[in-house]
Design a protein around this motif. Structure first.
Motif, PDB file in Angstrom:
ATOM      1  N   VAL A 158      -8.123   5.245  -3.184  1.00 18.74           N
ATOM      2  CA  VAL A 158      -8.186   4.457  -4.421  1.00 18.74           C
ATOM      3  C   VAL A 158      -7.265   3.252  -4.324  1.00 18.74           C
ATOM      4  CG1 VAL A 158      -7.773   4.506  -6.909  1.00 18.74           C
ATOM      5  CG2 VAL A 158      -8.782   6.494  -5.782  1.00 18.74           C
ATOM      6  N   THR A 159      -6.058   3.492  -3.830  1.00 18.00           N
ATOM      7  CA  THR A 159      -5.069   2.425  -3.711  1.00 18.00           C
ATOM      8  C   THR A 159      -5.558   1.303  -2.820  1.00 18.00           C
ATOM      9  OG1 THR A 159      -3.240   3.966  -4.029  1.00 18.00           O
ATOM     10  CG2 THR A 159      -2.722   1.885  -2.939  1.00 18.00           C
ATOM     11  N   THR A 160      -6.072   1.652  -1.655  1.00 20.01           N
ATOM     12  CA  THR A 160      -6.436   0.623  -0.680  1.00 20.01           C
ATOM     13  C   THR A 160      -7.735  -0.096  -1.041  1.00 20.01           C
ATOM     14  OG1 THR A 160      -7.427   2.352   0.723  1.00 20.01           O
ATOM     15  CG2 THR A 160      -5.164   1.687   1.203  1.00 20.01           C
ATOM     16  N   ILE A 161      -8.599   0.533  -1.835  1.00 17.02           N
ATOM     17  CA  ILE A 161      -9.759  -0.195  -2.358  1.00 17.02           C
ATOM     18  C   ILE A 161      -9.278  -1.313  -3.278  1.00 17.02           C
ATOM     19  CG2 ILE A 161     -11.717  -0.063  -3.952  1.00 17.02           C
ATOM     20  CD1 ILE A 161     -12.390   2.647  -2.800  1.00 17.02           C
ATOM     21  N   ALA A 162      -8.321  -0.984  -4.155  1.00 16.39           N
ATOM     22  CA  ALA A 162      -7.806  -1.966  -5.109  1.00 16.39           C
ATOM     23  C   ALA A 162      -7.018  -3.075  -4.416  1.00 16.39           C
ATOM     24  CB  ALA A 162      -6.930  -1.262  -6.144  1.00 16.39           C
ATOM     25  N   THR A 163      -6.095  -2.682  -3.537  1.00 12.25           N
ATOM     26  CA  THR A 163      -5.291  -3.712  -2.864  1.00 12.25           C
ATOM     27  C   THR A 163      -6.144  -4.532  -1.906  1.00 12.25           C
ATOM     28  OG1 THR A 163      -4.648  -2.111  -1.155  1.00 12.25           O
ATOM     29  CG2 THR A 163      -3.156  -2.393  -3.032  1.00 12.25           C
ATOM     30  N   GLY A 164      -7.168  -3.908  -1.307  1.00 12.28           N
ATOM     31  CA  GLY A 164      -8.066  -4.657  -0.430  1.00 12.28           C
ATOM     32  C   GLY A 164      -8.754  -5.777  -1.172  1.00 12.28           C
TER      33      GLY A 164
ATOM     34  N   ASN B  67       0.829  -1.212   0.000  1.00 12.77           N
ATOM     35  CA  ASN B  67       0.000   0.000   0.000  1.00 12.77           C
ATOM     36  C   ASN B  67       0.859   1.257   0.000  1.00 12.77           C
ATOM     37  OD1 ASN B  67      -2.493  -1.302   0.005  1.00 12.77           O
ATOM     38  ND2 ASN B  67      -2.609  -1.374   2.232  1.00 12.77           N
ATOM     39  N   GLY B  68       1.852   1.281   0.882  1.00  9.42           N
ATOM     40  CA  GLY B  68       2.716   2.450   0.984  1.00  9.42           C
ATOM     41  C   GLY B  68       3.497   2.700  -0.287  1.00  9.42           C
ATOM     42  N   LEU B  69       3.996   1.626  -0.897  1.00 10.93           N
ATOM     43  CA  LEU B  69       4.780   1.768  -2.127  1.00 10.93           C
ATOM     44  C   LEU B  69       3.949   2.380  -3.249  1.00 10.93           C
ATOM     45  CD1 LEU B  69       7.541   1.102  -3.437  1.00 10.93           C
ATOM     46  CD2 LEU B  69       6.549  -1.068  -4.176  1.00 10.93           C
ATOM     47  N   ILE B  70       2.708   1.915  -3.378  1.00 11.68           N
ATOM     48  CA  ILE B  70       1.847   2.437  -4.447  1.00 11.68           C
ATOM     49  C   ILE B  70       1.490   3.893  -4.191  1.00 11.68           C
ATOM     50  CG2 ILE B  70      -0.399   2.187  -5.569  1.00 11.68           C
ATOM     51  CD1 ILE B  70      -0.229  -0.812  -4.999  1.00 11.68           C
ATOM     52  N   VAL B  71       1.184   4.209  -2.922  1.00 15.62           N
ATOM     53  CA  VAL B  71       0.795   5.587  -2.585  1.00 15.62           C
ATOM     54  C   VAL B  71       1.964   6.548  -2.773  1.00 15.62           C
ATOM     55  CG1 VAL B  71       0.115   7.108  -0.686  1.00 15.62           C
ATOM     56  CG2 VAL B  71      -1.069   4.934  -1.011  1.00 15.62           C
ATOM     57  N   ILE B  72       3.162   6.128  -2.346  1.00 15.89           N
ATOM     58  CA  ILE B  72       4.319   7.032  -2.373  1.00 15.89           C
ATOM     59  C   ILE B  72       4.951   7.107  -3.760  1.00 15.89           C
ATOM     60  CG2 ILE B  72       6.626   7.426  -1.446  1.00 15.89           C
ATOM     61  CD1 ILE B  72       5.622   5.933   1.107  1.00 15.89           C
ATOM     62  N   VAL B  73       5.247   5.948  -4.335  1.00 18.68           N
ATOM     63  CA  VAL B  73       5.921   5.931  -5.643  1.00 18.68           C
ATOM     64  C   VAL B  73       4.929   6.182  -6.770  1.00 18.68           C
ATOM     65  CG1 VAL B  73       7.315   4.560  -7.225  1.00 18.68           C
ATOM     66  CG2 VAL B  73       7.691   4.372  -4.757  1.00 18.68           C
ATOM     67  N   GLY B  74       3.761   5.506  -6.687  1.00 19.22           N
ATOM     68  CA  GLY B  74       2.762   5.683  -7.736  1.00 19.22           C
ATOM     69  C   GLY B  74       1.990   6.977  -7.624  1.00 19.22           C
ATOM     70  N   ARG B  75       2.063   7.625  -6.436  1.00 18.55           N
ATOM     71  CA  ARG B  75       1.385   8.906  -6.187  1.00 18.55           C
ATOM     72  C   ARG B  75      -0.126   8.820  -6.428  1.00 18.55           C
ATOM     73  NH1 ARG B  75       5.664  13.512  -8.458  1.00 18.55           N
ATOM     74  NH2 ARG B  75       7.458  12.738  -7.265  1.00 18.55           N
ATOM     75  N   LEU B  76      -0.692   7.691  -6.052  1.00 20.51           N
ATOM     76  CA  LEU B  76      -2.134   7.527  -6.133  1.00 20.51           C
ATOM     77  C   LEU B  76      -2.764   7.899  -4.796  1.00 20.51           C
ATOM     78  CD1 LEU B  76      -2.479   4.130  -8.045  1.00 20.51           C
ATOM     79  CD2 LEU B  76      -2.629   6.451  -8.976  1.00 20.51           C
TER      80      LEU B  76
ATOM     81  N   GLY C  49      -9.015 -11.551  -2.226  1.00 21.54           N
ATOM     82  CA  GLY C  49      -8.914 -12.664  -3.167  1.00 21.54           C
ATOM     83  C   GLY C  49      -7.918 -13.716  -2.693  1.00 21.54           C
ATOM     84  N   LEU C  50      -6.805 -13.266  -2.117  1.00 21.11           N
ATOM     85  CA  LEU C  50      -5.822 -14.204  -1.570  1.00 21.11           C
ATOM     86  C   LEU C  50      -6.412 -14.983  -0.388  1.00 21.11           C
ATOM     87  CD1 LEU C  50      -2.607 -11.966  -1.653  1.00 21.11           C
ATOM     88  CD2 LEU C  50      -3.185 -13.863  -3.185  1.00 21.11           C
ATOM     89  N   ALA C  51      -7.197 -14.287   0.445  1.00 21.08           N
ATOM     90  CA  ALA C  51      -7.837 -14.954   1.574  1.00 21.08           C
ATOM     91  C   ALA C  51      -8.803 -16.026   1.086  1.00 21.08           C
ATOM     92  CB  ALA C  51      -8.573 -13.935   2.441  1.00 21.08           C
TER      93      ALA C  51
END
Length: 326
Positions: free
Chosen positions: A124-130, A111-120, A135-137
């Motif tokens: 939005v980021t955590t909805i997608a990663t959630g 989550n942090g990598l996408i928010v910081i590097v991807g600047r999203l 899905g993994l669960a």
């Protein structure tokens, strides 16, 4: 301003949440059919600690003026993973616990990598990663089941000296080991600065990226502890979308009830913990007063709406954002 007045002003919201929780729990216990007993306190504590840990996870991100809508999914994923690997001998179970915690931290790091590097945007980021984490669960536990190392589960969901719920002791240990050092560290202070004004924090030379990254990693780690504890309570794992979604929403209500500003830069995980215990006690009060179960989600939704509205109301009253921290 004297030191004690400054400390009181800084912790006013936490003290208010503590007072409300104590009053509400006293009403709950006095009206419970079994009365105020060790069993009643233990059951309430075990349920409250689950939400308290998820609320603590949410707090790390909210302080940076973000929001993590994946905490519920990390919670569910950790529960499913723990039901598969925290089993067998004591040594194997210990490695399983470390694996669950590492998985939660890795989810937060993503989550942090996408928010910081991807600047999203965090929402939005955590909805997608959630969705990915859920899905993994589901991949791990397509149907409910599994097991857990029984001695450890019994120790953490029972009572210490036959009186104090072990879950509350464990929660206090997590707060002392994770939140207190973090909030007083350079990264913790930088996280508060980022939440109050990221641009100002950057111009001041603070480690903005490191502060945000640490907040997301600790959020995932703490959410994984909640999932691990859920496994200790239920002795199984279940990839429940309803559970993940509910805990995500309730964690937002808990942080607001605990005095954490959704606009960032203000509040503490201690307040969020008592906000979570207060929110959980509201549900228990609905039970002891025999409110129709069909009405309970509506009532809790109203509480969530009121909590978020009250959290925003203070910001609308100030003319200068710095007044929030005076």
């Amino acid at each position: 301003m004297s030191d004690w007045r400054y400390a009181l002003a800084q912790n006013r919201a936490t003290l208010i949440s503590v007072a409300f929780f104590v009053a509400m729990f006293a009403i709950y216990a006095s009206n419970h059919p079994a009365g105020f007993s060790a069993n009643v306190v233990e059951t309430a504590a075990n349920k409250g600690v689950l939400l308290a840990l998820v609320a603590m996870a949410q707090t790390f991100v909210v302080i940076t003026a973000g929001i993590d809508l994946s905490v519920g999914s990390v919670f569910v994923l950790s529960n499913c993973l723990a039901s598969a690997i925290v089993v067998g001998s004591a040594g194997h179970a210990a490695l399983g616990v470390l694996g669950v915690i590492a998985t939660g931290a890795a989810c937060g790091a993503v989550n942090g990598l996408i928010v910081i590097v991807g600047r999203l945007q965090p929402i939005v980021t955590t909805i997608a990663t959630g969705a990915i984490f859920y899905g993994l669960a589901l991949l791990l536990r397509p149907t409910p089941g599994g097991d857990v190392y029984e001695p450890l589960a019994d120790a953490l969901t029972g009572r210490v000296f036959t009186v104090v719920p072990a879950s509350l002791v464990a929660l206090a240990a997590v707060a002392l080991a994770v939140w207190i050092p973090y909030s007083r560290s350079a990264l913790g202070r930088a996280a508060y600065a980022v939440g109050s004004s990221e641009a100002a924090a950057f111009m001041s030379g603070l480690p903005v990226a490191s502060a945000k990254a640490s907040a997301y990693v600790l959020s995932g780690l703490t959410a994984s502890l909640a999932g691990l504890f859920l496994t200790f309570v239920t002795y199984s794992g279940e990839a429940s979308a309803q559970t993940g979604g509910s805990y995500t929403l309730y964690s937002i209500a808990a942080v607001v009830l605990g005095g954490v500003s959704l606009y960032g830069g203000s509040g503490s995980a201690i307040g969020a913990i008592f906000g979570a215990l207060m929110f959980r006690t509201i549900g228990d009060l609905l039970f002891v007063f025999n409110l129709d179960p069909l009405w309970q989600p509506l009532f809790q939704g109203v509480v969530l709406l009121v909590a978020v509205s009250l959290g925003a109301a203070r910001l609308f009253r100030v003319r200068n954002r710095l007044e929030l921290f005076s």
